[in-house]
Write an enzyme that holds these catalytic residues in place. Structure first.
Site, PDB file in Angstrom:
ATOM      1  N   SER A   9       0.825  -1.223   0.000  1.00 47.40           N
ATOM      2  CA  SER A   9       0.000   0.000   0.000  1.00 47.40           C
ATOM      3  C   SER A   9       0.852   1.264   0.000  1.00 47.40           C
ATOM      4  O   SER A   9       0.540   2.237  -0.711  1.00 47.40           O
ATOM      5  CB  SER A   9      -0.972   0.005   1.179  1.00 47.40           C
ATOM      6  OG  SER A   9      -0.306  -0.279   2.399  1.00 47.40           O
TER       7      SER A   9
ATOM      8  N   HIS B 238       5.624 -12.990   7.252  1.00 50.72           N
ATOM      9  CA  HIS B 238       5.845 -11.592   6.844  1.00 50.72           C
ATOM     10  C   HIS B 238       7.013 -11.527   5.878  1.00 50.72           C
ATOM     11  O   HIS B 238       7.951 -12.332   5.966  1.00 50.72           O
ATOM     12  CB  HIS B 238       6.141 -10.693   8.060  1.00 50.72           C
ATOM     13  CG  HIS B 238       5.899  -9.252   7.774  1.00 50.72           C
ATOM     14  ND1 HIS B 238       6.878  -8.437   7.246  1.00 50.72           N
ATOM     15  CD2 HIS B 238       4.791  -8.489   7.910  1.00 50.72           C
ATOM     16  CE1 HIS B 238       6.367  -7.226   7.092  1.00 50.72           C
ATOM     17  NE2 HIS B 238       5.104  -7.225   7.486  1.00 50.72           N
TER      18      HIS B 238
ATOM     19  N   ARG C 214       3.028  -5.020  16.696  1.00 52.33           N
ATOM     20  CA  ARG C 214       1.632  -4.569  16.592  1.00 52.33           C
ATOM     21  C   ARG C 214       0.700  -5.665  17.116  1.00 52.33           C
ATOM     22  O   ARG C 214      -0.355  -5.374  17.671  1.00 52.33           O
ATOM     23  CB  ARG C 214       1.290  -4.206  15.140  1.00 52.33           C
ATOM     24  CG  ARG C 214       2.174  -3.085  14.585  1.00 52.33           C
ATOM     25  CD  ARG C 214       1.957  -2.882  13.099  1.00 52.33           C
ATOM     26  NE  ARG C 214       2.356  -4.044  12.309  1.00 52.33           N
ATOM     27  CZ  ARG C 214       2.260  -4.125  10.980  1.00 52.33           C
ATOM     28  NH1 ARG C 214       1.776  -3.097  10.286  1.00 52.33           N
ATOM     29  NH2 ARG C 214       2.648  -5.207  10.341  1.00 52.33           N
TER      30      ARG C 214
ATOM     31  N   HIS D  28      -2.062  -8.908   1.902  1.00 54.98           N
ATOM     32  CA  HIS D  28      -1.758  -7.638   2.585  1.00 54.98           C
ATOM     33  C   HIS D  28      -2.898  -7.360   3.576  1.00 54.98           C
ATOM     34  O   HIS D  28      -3.183  -8.177   4.425  1.00 54.98           O
ATOM     35  CB  HIS D  28      -1.548  -6.565   1.516  1.00 54.98           C
ATOM     36  CG  HIS D  28      -0.943  -5.270   1.988  1.00 54.98           C
ATOM     37  ND1 HIS D  28      -0.316  -5.122   3.193  1.00 54.98           N
ATOM     38  CD2 HIS D  28      -0.884  -4.038   1.390  1.00 54.98           C
ATOM     39  CE1 HIS D  28       0.112  -3.872   3.333  1.00 54.98           C
ATOM     40  NE2 HIS D  28      -0.229  -3.190   2.254  1.00 54.98           N
TER      41      HIS D  28
HETATM   42  N1  NMX Z   1       0.920 -20.035   5.742  1.00 48.37           N
HETATM   43  C1  NMX Z   1       1.339 -20.956   4.826  1.00 48.37           C
HETATM   44  N2  NMX Z   1       2.379 -20.770   4.005  1.00 48.37           N
HETATM   45  C2  NMX Z   1       3.086 -19.633   4.150  1.00 48.37           C
HETATM   46  C3  NMX Z   1       2.752 -18.658   5.102  1.00 48.37           C
HETATM   47  C4  NMX Z   1       1.611 -18.886   5.906  1.00 48.37           C
HETATM   48  N3  NMX Z   1       1.190 -18.001   6.812  1.00 48.37           N
HETATM   49  N4  NMX Z   1       3.639 -17.636   5.018  1.00 48.37           N
HETATM   50  C5  NMX Z   1       4.490 -17.968   4.027  1.00 48.37           C
HETATM   51  N5  NMX Z   1       4.153 -19.170   3.496  1.00 48.37           N
HETATM   52  C6  NMX Z   1       4.771 -19.861   2.365  1.00 48.37           C
HETATM   53  C7  NMX Z   1       4.728 -18.976   1.130  1.00 48.37           C
HETATM   54  O1  NMX Z   1       3.440 -19.034   0.513  1.00 48.37           O
HETATM   55  C8  NMX Z   1       5.856 -19.559   0.310  1.00 48.37           C
HETATM   56  O2  NMX Z   1       5.394 -20.780  -0.244  1.00 48.37           O
HETATM   57  P1  NMX Z   1       5.871 -21.270  -1.708  1.00 48.37           P
HETATM   58  O3  NMX Z   1       7.375 -21.311  -1.651  1.00 48.37           O
HETATM   59  O4  NMX Z   1       5.240 -22.593  -1.835  1.00 48.37           O
HETATM   60  O5  NMX Z   1       5.361 -20.260  -2.670  1.00 48.37           O
HETATM   61  C9  NMX Z   1       6.906 -19.914   1.385  1.00 48.37           C
HETATM   62  O6  NMX Z   1       6.139 -20.048   2.616  1.00 48.37           O
HETATM   63  C10 NMX Z   1       7.971 -18.862   1.579  1.00 48.37           C
HETATM   64  O7  NMX Z   1       7.360 -17.633   1.840  1.00 48.37           O
HETATM   65  P2  NMX Z   1       8.099 -16.499   2.711  1.00 48.37           P
HETATM   66  O8  NMX Z   1       9.349 -16.126   1.973  1.00 48.37           O
HETATM   67  O9  NMX Z   1       8.226 -16.959   4.113  1.00 48.37           O
HETATM   68  O10 NMX Z   1       7.041 -15.317   2.720  1.00 48.37           O
HETATM   69  P3  NMX Z   1       6.801 -14.146   1.646  1.00 48.37           P
HETATM   70  O11 NMX Z   1       7.715 -13.031   1.952  1.00 48.37           O
HETATM   71  O12 NMX Z   1       6.824 -14.683   0.256  1.00 48.37           O
HETATM   72  O13 NMX Z   1       5.278 -13.754   1.950  1.00 48.37           O
HETATM   73  C11 NMX Z   1       3.400 -13.175   3.272  1.00 48.37           C
HETATM   74  C12 NMX Z   1       4.906 -12.995   3.075  1.00 48.37           C
HETATM   75  C13 NMX Z   1       2.913 -12.199   4.347  1.00 48.37           C
HETATM   76  C14 NMX Z   1       2.683 -12.849   1.965  1.00 48.37           C
HETATM   77  C15 NMX Z   1       3.121 -14.650   3.694  1.00 48.37           C
HETATM   78  O14 NMX Z   1       3.769 -14.936   4.920  1.00 48.37           O
HETATM   79  C16 NMX Z   1       1.637 -14.981   3.793  1.00 48.37           C
HETATM   80  O15 NMX Z   1       1.014 -15.300   2.769  1.00 48.37           O
HETATM   81  N6  NMX Z   1       1.029 -14.873   5.029  1.00 48.37           N
HETATM   82  C17 NMX Z   1      -0.377 -15.092   5.203  1.00 48.37           C
HETATM   83  C18 NMX Z   1      -1.158 -13.855   4.762  1.00 48.37           C
HETATM   84  C19 NMX Z   1      -0.985 -12.703   5.737  1.00 48.37           C
HETATM   85  O16 NMX Z   1      -1.086 -12.859   6.943  1.00 48.37           O
HETATM   86  N7  NMX Z   1      -0.749 -11.494   5.202  1.00 48.37           N
HETATM   87  C20 NMX Z   1      -0.697 -10.285   6.030  1.00 48.37           C
HETATM   88  C21 NMX Z   1       0.662  -9.578   6.034  1.00 48.37           C
HETATM   89  C22 NMX Z   1       0.612  -8.368   6.920  1.00 48.37           C
HETATM   90  N8  NMX Z   1      -0.203  -7.295   6.368  1.00 48.37           N
HETATM   91  O17 NMX Z   1      -1.083  -6.774   7.001  1.00 48.37           O
HETATM   92  O18 NMX Z   1      -0.025  -6.880   5.213  1.00 48.37           O
HETATM   93  C1  MLT Z   2       2.082  -3.690   6.501  1.00 48.95           C
HETATM   94  O1  MLT Z   2       1.664  -3.225   7.561  1.00 48.95           O
HETATM   95  O2  MLT Z   2       2.194  -2.982   5.481  1.00 48.95           O
HETATM   96  C2  MLT Z   2       2.342  -5.160   6.419  1.00 48.95           C
HETATM   97  O3  MLT Z   2       2.861  -5.680   7.610  1.00 48.95           O
HETATM   98  C3  MLT Z   2       3.059  -5.619   5.184  1.00 48.95           C
HETATM   99  C4  MLT Z   2       4.489  -5.219   4.996  1.00 48.95           C
HETATM  100  O4  MLT Z   2       5.091  -4.505   5.782  1.00 48.95           O
HETATM  101  O5  MLT Z   2       5.039  -5.687   3.970  1.00 48.95           O
END
Ligand code: NMX
Ligand code: MLT
Length: 441
Positions: free
Chosen positions: A241, A318, A327, A271
């Protein structure tokens, strides 16, 4: 508004001179190297942006202008009788880089109260959407309709000098932030409360008034809104964002267009939409198991089922953080103080014990710990805000404080159009074969 604007201009001029000097001496210094894999992996770990308002440490979490969340919960001014920071103070800190006095905060509150009028065509535009539309769609549509009020767009059309851009971007920022609670509350009451709306209370602070217009008069909920709006505001510049707002703003799209673009990114499930996904996931878990208080064993089985179905566990992981999000911790502290016996809150705490070891055991997830979204929904449900599709709108109202303060800095520092170089895999292959120079942009 003059005082804050004048102080901002003075700060920005000094800062711009410092940056000029810093770059004249150090502009050619390399700050890292980029591996081929990184450009296929969402640019993770590449430093490519400047954002003055906050900085994220992977271990420690966010610091707003150098201050951690626990420090700000202590130091920022509070509402009368309250114990949580007023988000007006956080905005003052983000935009000026200085902790505010109570008087500074009152000033921001009064400016936002005065500038909060939303023209009728904004509500009519939202009304044109079907009630089935997602609240984020309604919210962003309302912001887009409000773009008719942009001072920057008007002045740009008339012709202004580059050196004056910052001034109307600052005005738009204050207008837009002032008006967002009204739009958010309108969306909430239209979609969930029979289109029966509540007029603003001109005496309330920004977050308190949002709670009031949504129909929540409990002082506990108002305090929660103050904390919520403070901690969701900013997370340095690279998150979807903030980065989108900055990118779109770099084309000199006005603050309304830039913020709306950023919030379309916040509406994605990886996100900001993760906050609704978390509570939806917990409700589904409760339904499937048939209890409001699932045991840790039942939670563990449900987590494994979620992973087996190829889904993510929402609220965990994350892109930058490698520890529990502060947070999350701030919200946990709030709930320990206000609702320690709430079964949904206790389920969130049990999930916190169960999920990290399971995610760690998979070996591929870089951060098994909870992020901000893992806790927020349970607090909102406690006070009766059960319509979880609305949650990302609250995140969006808060995120305005950070991304728009940053946009003011972008224009004050005259940051240029953002335009990184991209390559094709074909050109990468040619480069690997030594046949081409792809890195010349
Ligand atoms: N549950 C299952 N798998 C996960 C999760 C999770 N919570 N987090 C990461 N992975 C997987 C990810 O999909 C990836 O799989 P693959 O190699 O098969 O594609 C692998 O673990 C490696 O990912 P990372 O490098 O650890 O994480 P990345 O930086 O790519 O993604 C997020 C970060 C936040 C997108 C990821 O942790 C996620 O999808 N979390 C769940 C959604 C979430 O809570 N998002 C909110 C973030 C905060 N916000 O408010 O924005
Ligand atoms: C945010 O607050 O924007 C989320 O934790 C995602 C991020 O920092 O990448």
């Amino acid at each position: 508004m003059g005082i804050l604007k004048d102080r901002f201009k003075a700060k920005a001029d000094t800062h711009a001179a410092e940056i000029k000097e810093l770059l004249s001496k150090n502009g050619d210094k390399p700050i890292g190297e980029v591996k081929l894999s990184q450009i296929y992996q969402g640019m993770r770990g590449i430093t490519g942006l400047v954002s003055e308002t906050s900085l994220l440490d992977a271990q420690e979490g966010i610091r707003f202008r150098g201050y951690s969340i626990p420090e700000l919960r202590e130091k920022l001014p509070k509402a009368n009788g309250g114990t949580e920071p007023l988000p007006e103070g956080l905005f003052h800190l983000l935009i000026l880089g200085e902790l505010p006095t109570a008087e500074d905060v009152n000033f921001v509150t009064s400016v936002w109260q005065r500038r909060s009028h939303v023209p009728n065509h904004v509500f009519a535009t939202i009304d044109a959407l079907p009630l089935t539309a997602h609240p984020m769609t309604m919210f962003v549509t309302g912001v887009m309709a409000l773009q008719t009020e942009s001072n920057f767009a008007k002045q740009y059309a008339e012709g202004i000098s580059k050196k004056d851009y910052w001034s109307t971007v600052f005005d738009d920022t204050m207008d837009l932030i002032a008006r967002l609670p009204r739009i958010a509350a309108y969306v909430y009451r239209r979609k969930y409360k029979d289109n029966k709306h509540i007029q603003p209370d001109g005496l309330l602070d920004w977050a308190g008034n949002l709670a009031h217009m949504m129909g929540f008069e409990d002082e506990g909920f108002k305090e929660l809104m103050r904390l919520y709006m403070t901690i969701h505001s900013d997370h340095e510049g690279g998150n979807v964002s903030a980065h989108t707002t900055h990118l779109v703003g770099s084309a000199l799209s006005d603050p309304y267009l830039s913020y709306a673009a950023g919030m379309n990114g916040l509406a994605g499930p990886l996100h900001g939409l993760a906050n609704q996904e978390v509570i939806k996931w917990i409700f589904e878990l409760q339904n499937e198991i048939g209890t409001k208080s699932p045991t840790k064993e039942q939670i563990a089985a449900y987590v494994k089922k979620t992973l087996k179905e190829g889904k993510v566990v929402p609220g965990y992981g994350h892109a930058v953080l490698r520890k529990t999000d502060p947070r999350f911790t701030a919200q946990m502290e709030f709930s320990k103080k206000h609702m320690p016996k709430d079964p949904l809150v206790q389920t969130v705490w049990n999930i916190y014990e169960v999920v990290p070891p399971i995610l760690k055991s998979l070996g591929k997830i870089k951060n098994p710990w909870p992020n901000v979204d893992a806790h927020s929904g349970a607090l909102l449900v406690h006070y009766g805000l059960v319509e979880y599709e609305f949650y990302t709108v609250l995140f969006a109202v808060s995120r305005a404080l950070g991304v728009l303060a940053s946009l003011c800095w972008d224009r004050a520092l005259n940051l240029p159009l953002e335009r990184p170089k991209s390559v094709t895999t074909r050109s990468v292959k040619l480069w690997l074969e030594g046949k081409d120079e792809i890195w010349e942009g």
